[in-house]
Every structure is written in C-alpha cells, then in structure tokens.
Design a protein around this motif. Structure first.
Motif: not given
Length: 95
Positions: A80-85
């Motif tokens: 879930v967080q990888f695109p933002k990271m």
C-alpha cells in the motif's frame, strides 16, 4: 510469470508460487469492488513483495510461516505504501 484468473471460488485475491516464479491475480470482480483495477494493482504489488521475500530466503521466517510464510500485515503495508515511498524517494533525489 503473471496470470489473471477467475478466483471466485477462492477466499484470496491472488497468490505467489515462489518455487515456479508464478503470480496469479484475481480477474473476476465477484465482490463488486468499485475500483477493481486499483485492487488488482495493489494485489500484484503484494504478491511481488512475497516473491522478493522468498527470493531472499525469508519465505518461512515470520510468525505465520506455517500458514502463509510471511507476515501479511507487513507485506500489505509495503504494497500500500510503496507508491508513496517511491515518489518521496524520487523527490528527495535518493534513488
């Protein structure tokens, strides 16, 4: 290899067989998800993370090893967080 299959009879949205480097993602929207394409992309990221963990020798080193092989909360968090990271890393110039 990535395949999209009907998993309407299953209680999963996808799976990763690290022994054959094969990922399967649900292609039926049997639950009526409004943004099904977004769910498929998130699930593909989730399964790719499982593949990387398995490739690193971590397929059986987590608390749910007897059932799944990886701690699902951690895998989902990364998916879930990888695109933002990734965007933050790019903006910070550290890629």
């Amino acid at each position: 290899k990535i395949d999209y299959k009907d998993l309407s009879g299953e209680d999963i949205d996808g799976y990763c067989d690290y022994t054959s480097r094969h990922i399967v993602i649900r292609n039926d929207n049997s639950n009526g998800i409004e943004d099904f394409e977004s769910l498929q992309k998130k699930q593909l990221r989730h399964e790719i993370i499982h593949a990387f963990l398995a490739e690193s020798g971590l397929q059986s080193n987590f608390e749910h090893a007897n059932r799944w092989g990886h701690e699902e909360t951690m895998v989902d968090w990364i998916a879930v967080q990888f695109p933002k990271m990734l965007e933050a890393f790019k903006q910070a110039g550290c890629m």
